[in-house]
Structures are given as C-alpha cells and as structure tokens.
Enzyme design. Structure first.
Site, PDB file in Angstrom:
ATOM      1  N   ASP A  41     127.577   8.027   8.223  1.00  0.00           N
ATOM      2  CA  ASP A  41     127.768   9.396   7.769  1.00  0.00           C
ATOM      3  C   ASP A  41     128.972   9.409   6.830  1.00  0.00           C
ATOM      4  OD1 ASP A  41     127.236  12.490   9.299  1.00  0.00           O
ATOM      5  OD2 ASP A  41     128.663  12.173   7.667  1.00  0.00           O
TER       6      ASP A  41
ATOM      7  N   PHE B  59     123.380  10.621  -3.847  1.00  0.00           N
ATOM      8  CA  PHE B  59     122.358  11.645  -3.560  1.00  0.00           C
ATOM      9  C   PHE B  59     122.652  12.408  -2.276  1.00  0.00           C
ATOM     10  CE2 PHE B  59     119.899   8.383  -5.871  1.00  0.00           C
ATOM     11  CZ  PHE B  59     119.240   9.146  -6.805  1.00  0.00           C
TER      12      PHE B  59
ATOM     13  N   ALA C 195     123.244  14.682   0.322  1.00  0.00           N
ATOM     14  CA  ALA C 195     123.728  16.061   0.400  1.00  0.00           C
ATOM     15  C   ALA C 195     122.629  16.931   0.985  1.00  0.00           C
ATOM     16  CB  ALA C 195     124.080  16.575  -1.000  1.00  0.00           C
ATOM     17  N   PHE C 196     123.015  18.111   1.460  1.00  0.00           N
ATOM     18  CA  PHE C 196     122.013  19.104   1.843  1.00  0.00           C
ATOM     19  C   PHE C 196     121.664  19.923   0.602  1.00  0.00           C
ATOM     20  CE2 PHE C 196     124.171  18.778   6.175  1.00  0.00           C
ATOM     21  CZ  PHE C 196     123.208  17.909   6.654  1.00  0.00           C
TER      22      PHE C 196
ATOM     23  N   TYR D 174     125.051  26.478  -1.928  1.00  0.00           N
ATOM     24  CA  TYR D 174     124.584  25.150  -2.332  1.00  0.00           C
ATOM     25  C   TYR D 174     125.042  24.842  -3.767  1.00  0.00           C
ATOM     26  CZ  TYR D 174     121.429  21.683  -4.263  1.00  0.00           C
ATOM     27  OH  TYR D 174     120.918  20.596  -4.935  1.00  0.00           O
TER      28      TYR D 174
ATOM     29  N   LYS E 179     127.974  21.983  -5.371  1.00  0.00           N
ATOM     30  CA  LYS E 179     127.692  20.996  -6.417  1.00  0.00           C
ATOM     31  C   LYS E 179     128.614  21.218  -7.625  1.00  0.00           C
ATOM     32  CE  LYS E 179     124.394  18.574  -4.522  1.00  0.00           C
ATOM     33  NZ  LYS E 179     124.404  17.111  -4.419  1.00  0.00           N
TER      34      LYS E 179
ATOM     35  N   ASN F 238     113.317  21.295 -11.098  1.00  0.00           N
ATOM     36  CA  ASN F 238     112.481  21.219  -9.890  1.00  0.00           C
ATOM     37  C   ASN F 238     111.786  19.865  -9.753  1.00  0.00           C
ATOM     38  OD1 ASN F 238     112.907  24.163 -10.459  1.00  0.00           O
ATOM     39  ND2 ASN F 238     111.827  24.295  -8.520  1.00  0.00           N
TER      40      ASN F 238
ATOM     41  N   ASP G 210     116.576  33.895  -5.898  1.00  0.00           N
ATOM     42  CA  ASP G 210     115.680  33.267  -6.877  1.00  0.00           C
ATOM     43  C   ASP G 210     115.807  33.926  -8.250  1.00  0.00           C
ATOM     44  OD1 ASP G 210     114.344  31.180  -5.654  1.00  0.00           O
ATOM     45  OD2 ASP G 210     112.646  32.393  -4.989  1.00  0.00           O
TER      46      ASP G 210
HETATM   47  N1  UDP Z   1     107.874  29.648  -3.985  1.00  0.00           N
HETATM   48  C1  UDP Z   1     106.840  30.457  -3.542  1.00  0.00           C
HETATM   49  N2  UDP Z   1     106.256  30.182  -2.347  1.00  0.00           N
HETATM   50  C2  UDP Z   1     106.656  29.149  -1.541  1.00  0.00           C
HETATM   51  C3  UDP Z   1     107.711  28.322  -2.002  1.00  0.00           C
HETATM   52  C4  UDP Z   1     108.295  28.597  -3.224  1.00  0.00           C
HETATM   53  O1  UDP Z   1     106.447  31.408  -4.217  1.00  0.00           O
HETATM   54  O2  UDP Z   1     106.096  28.976  -0.463  1.00  0.00           O
HETATM   55  C5  UDP Z   1     108.481  29.920  -5.298  1.00  0.00           C
HETATM   56  C6  UDP Z   1     109.996  30.143  -5.250  1.00  0.00           C
HETATM   57  O3  UDP Z   1     110.283  31.497  -4.991  1.00  0.00           O
HETATM   58  C7  UDP Z   1     110.407  29.701  -6.649  1.00  0.00           C
HETATM   59  C8  UDP Z   1     109.409  28.590  -6.988  1.00  0.00           C
HETATM   60  O4  UDP Z   1     108.296  28.775  -6.091  1.00  0.00           O
HETATM   61  O5  UDP Z   1     110.225  30.743  -7.574  1.00  0.00           O
HETATM   62  C9  UDP Z   1     109.951  27.207  -6.773  1.00  0.00           C
HETATM   63  O6  UDP Z   1     110.571  27.159  -5.490  1.00  0.00           O
HETATM   64  P1  UDP Z   1     111.046  25.824  -4.818  1.00  0.00           P
HETATM   65  O7  UDP Z   1     111.550  26.161  -3.446  1.00  0.00           O
HETATM   66  O8  UDP Z   1     109.978  24.796  -4.923  1.00  0.00           O
HETATM   67  O9  UDP Z   1     112.241  25.307  -5.732  1.00  0.00           O
HETATM   68  P2  UDP Z   1     113.608  26.053  -6.218  1.00  0.00           P
HETATM   69  O10 UDP Z   1     113.263  26.669  -7.547  1.00  0.00           O
HETATM   70  O11 UDP Z   1     114.012  27.041  -5.178  1.00  0.00           O
HETATM   71  O12 UDP Z   1     114.550  24.916  -6.352  1.00  0.00           O
END
Ligand code: UDP
Length: 326
Positions: free
Chosen positions: A51, A73, A75-76, A141, A145, A170, A283
């Site tokens: 850890d 890499f 990390a949470f 988060y 970073k 993504n 989001d």
């Molecule tokens: N999203 C969704 N349904 C889910 C999971 C994610 O609509 O079950 C949407 C989320 O709101 C975002 C996009 O998909 O707009 C990508 O989300 P993800 O969690 O894959 O990656 P993030 O952009 O949060 O890093």
C-alpha cells in the site's frame, strides 16, 4: 528501461504493463489489490503487494529497485464516491502519492508519468478542452488529481523531479488479454454491455434534458490501448530529457449517451433497453478533449479512435469474461 508501475493490476495499469512488456521493458508492479485484480498481473513483471501509505516498504522497494521512472496509476477514481467519502480520496490519492514522491526523491528517481483526469477542469469554458483552460475541479476526485499536479510542479522546481501528467477523458475498450472489471461498475460502456449480456435489465440514462442535441451528456471515449501507448510515449519523452508537461488524452470526438447505447446495440445485435433517469450530480453536459499537445509534445499517435472499434473490443472482453477475472 526499468519502470515501476503503481496500480499495475488495474484496468489502464494492466494494459500499460502489457504494452511495456511487449516492447521489452523491465517492469515491476506495486499494487495493494484494493481495486485491482491478481488475475490482471503478468508473469513477466515482478509484483509487490504494497500500500502506498506504507511508506517504509515503498521507500525500501524504490531504493533497491534501480528504476529509471515511475508510472503512477494507483488511485481511487469514482466521482460519486469522492463526493460522499472525500477522506478516502485525500488519504489515498494525496497522501499515497506524496509517500511515493518522497520515496522517489530518496531513491534519486526523477521521472514520473501520472494518471490525471478531465475532472481537473470542472465545467469547461469552451470545447474542445485545451490544457490552458482554468482548472476548477467540481468534485474531490478531480481536486486530488489537480493538487498532485501542483505538488509535482513544486517538486520539479525544488528537486528536479519531472512529470508527464496525462489527463484521461473516458477510457474504454480492452486489449487482447486485459479489460475493464470494476467490483462496483459505474461506467457507461461496461454497464451497457452488461445489459446486452442480460446481466442487468436495462441501462439508466442519467439526464435526458441536457442542452445537447439529444438531451444526453456528451463524452470523449478513448481506447485503453491508446491510453497505454501514451504512457510509453511519455516515458520516452521524459527519458530523452523532456521538461514537465500536462497533456489531455482524448479522441476529440464527442458521443452522447444515447449514441453510445445505439452503437452498442449495433455491435452486439442485442436490443439493450434504456430508461431515462435523473441527472447524476457533478456531470458536465459535454467533455471533449483537444489532444494536440500530446501529439506535438510527446509524439502520441492514437490508432483506435473509432467508437465502433472501442465497443467491439470491449464487447469481446465482456463476452469472453462474463465474470471478469474470477
Ligand atoms: N451514464 C449513464 N448511465 C450509466 C452510467 C453513465 O447515463 O449507467 C452517463 C454519465 O452520466 C456520463 C456518461 O454516461 O454522462 C459517462 O459516464 P461514465 O461514468 O462512464 O464516465 P465519466 O464521464 O463519469 O468519467
């Protein structure tokens, strides 16, 4: 090149280890296996279950390892969890990274490739996002970073420790041998493919009233093998004496949640029911990267930028590993 990879049992970490081994690098993995998988490790890489917060063993490993560089890499990385449990993120992502940086300093290792994130920006000013946009992280988060990028800038100025910080958009897809497997899955593409496999009834679309053409959020999906190749390019850049740099890693193409689901339906040939749900806190409506700097500075050349190819590779992984690494 002899590299230490922290978090090498995780999704992007294991695909990067695979790429390093393929080109003949000497690789040691440090991972506490809290979210990584022993099944994602490679026989060709030394493994130490440590850890990062255990400063003694970390310092000892780095002092004895004769490493040229570190790829960090470990990390949470869940936005929602970081909002509900910020202490977990501060402790691991901040204190763990400081422990690593201090061990690097003690061992005389002066290059680090760091996993950063588009979450360092918060709500973008304009698209595509360039690295000179203001960083106003909207969640703990992203804050951890961004703070670590700033800490490494200070370590560079004072101690000559150079970093390549890679801000991922993504991550998606899979390599031939490794893929995405989170114990608590929250990411769109794996959830959609789980619905295709009948492992969940439907996909929930988080928000259908965004100011986007189809009302759903737009993201920039990048193949995990292209992320891995960026880490190799960044290692080489630092080894050649390159100065500290921060680079976005994305495709420059945005796809809405509905578009992603539709591509998944086409690739899998399965219906994949989707239902509208309320917005997920934190989001932004659109996140799309400019990766011009990564191409110019570190010579990154992504190869799998077609969303269909990304989904095809993810689908192959999920079909052949319905229970992940079990
Ligand atoms: N999203 C969704 N349904 C889910 C999971 C994610 O609509 O079950 C949407 C989320 O709101 C975002 C996009 O998909 O707009 C990508 O989300 P993800 O969690 O894959 O990656 P993030 O952009 O949060 O890093």
């Amino acid at each position: 090149m002899k590299a230490l990879v922290t978090g090498g049992a995780g999704y992007i970490g294991s695909v990067t280890v695979e790429a390093l081994l393929a080109r003949g690098d000497n690789v040691t993995v440090l991972d506490n296996l809290s979210t990584g998988h022993s099944g994602a490790l490679f026989a060709g890489a030394d493994f130490h279950q440590i850890d990062l917060l255990d400063t003694g063993p970390v310092t000892k490993l780095l002092a004895a390892g004769d490493f040229d560089a570190v790829i960090h890499f470990a990390a949470f990385s869940l936005v929602g969890e970081s909002v509900s449990d910020p202490e977990k993120y501060m402790r691991n992502n901040v204190c763990g990274t400081i422990s690593l940086l201090n061990a690097m300093r003690a061992a005389g290792i002066r290059s680090i490739v760091f996993s950063s994130t588009a979450a360092t920006y918060g709500e973008p000013r304009s698209l595509p996002i360039t690295e000179d946009q203001p960083t106003l992280p909207a969640n703990p988060y992203g804050l951890t970073k961004r703070f670590m990028e700033q800490a490494m800038e200070a370590y560079d100025a004072a101690y000559g420790l150079r970093m390549a910080s890679l801000r991922y958009f993504n991550a998606a897809g899979a390599s031939a041998a490794r893929g995405e497997e989170h114990r608590c899955e929250t990411h769109l593409i794996p959830l959609v493919l789980q619905a295709a496999l009948g492992k969940r009834e439907n996909v929930r679309i988080y928000g259908t009233d965004y100011r986007t053409p189809d009302g759903t959020c737009i993201r920039d999906y990048i193949h995990v093998e292209d992320l891995a190749s960026a880490h190799l390019a960044a290692l080489d850049y630092l080894a050649a004496g390159g100065e500290s740099v921060i680079c976005n890693l994305g495709n420059g193409n945005g796809f809405s949640v509905r578009e992603v689901i539709e591509v998944c339906r086409q690739i899998t040939g399965r219906p994949i029911p989707a239902v509208g749900a309320s917005r997920r806190p934190g989001d932004p409506a659109r996140l799309v990267a400019s990766s011009a700097r990564a191409r110019e500075k570190i010579g990154w050349n992504p190869a799998k930028y077609d969303l269909r190819v990304i989904v095809e590779d993810a689908w192959r992984w999920h079909r052949t590993h319905p229970n992940g690494y079990e």
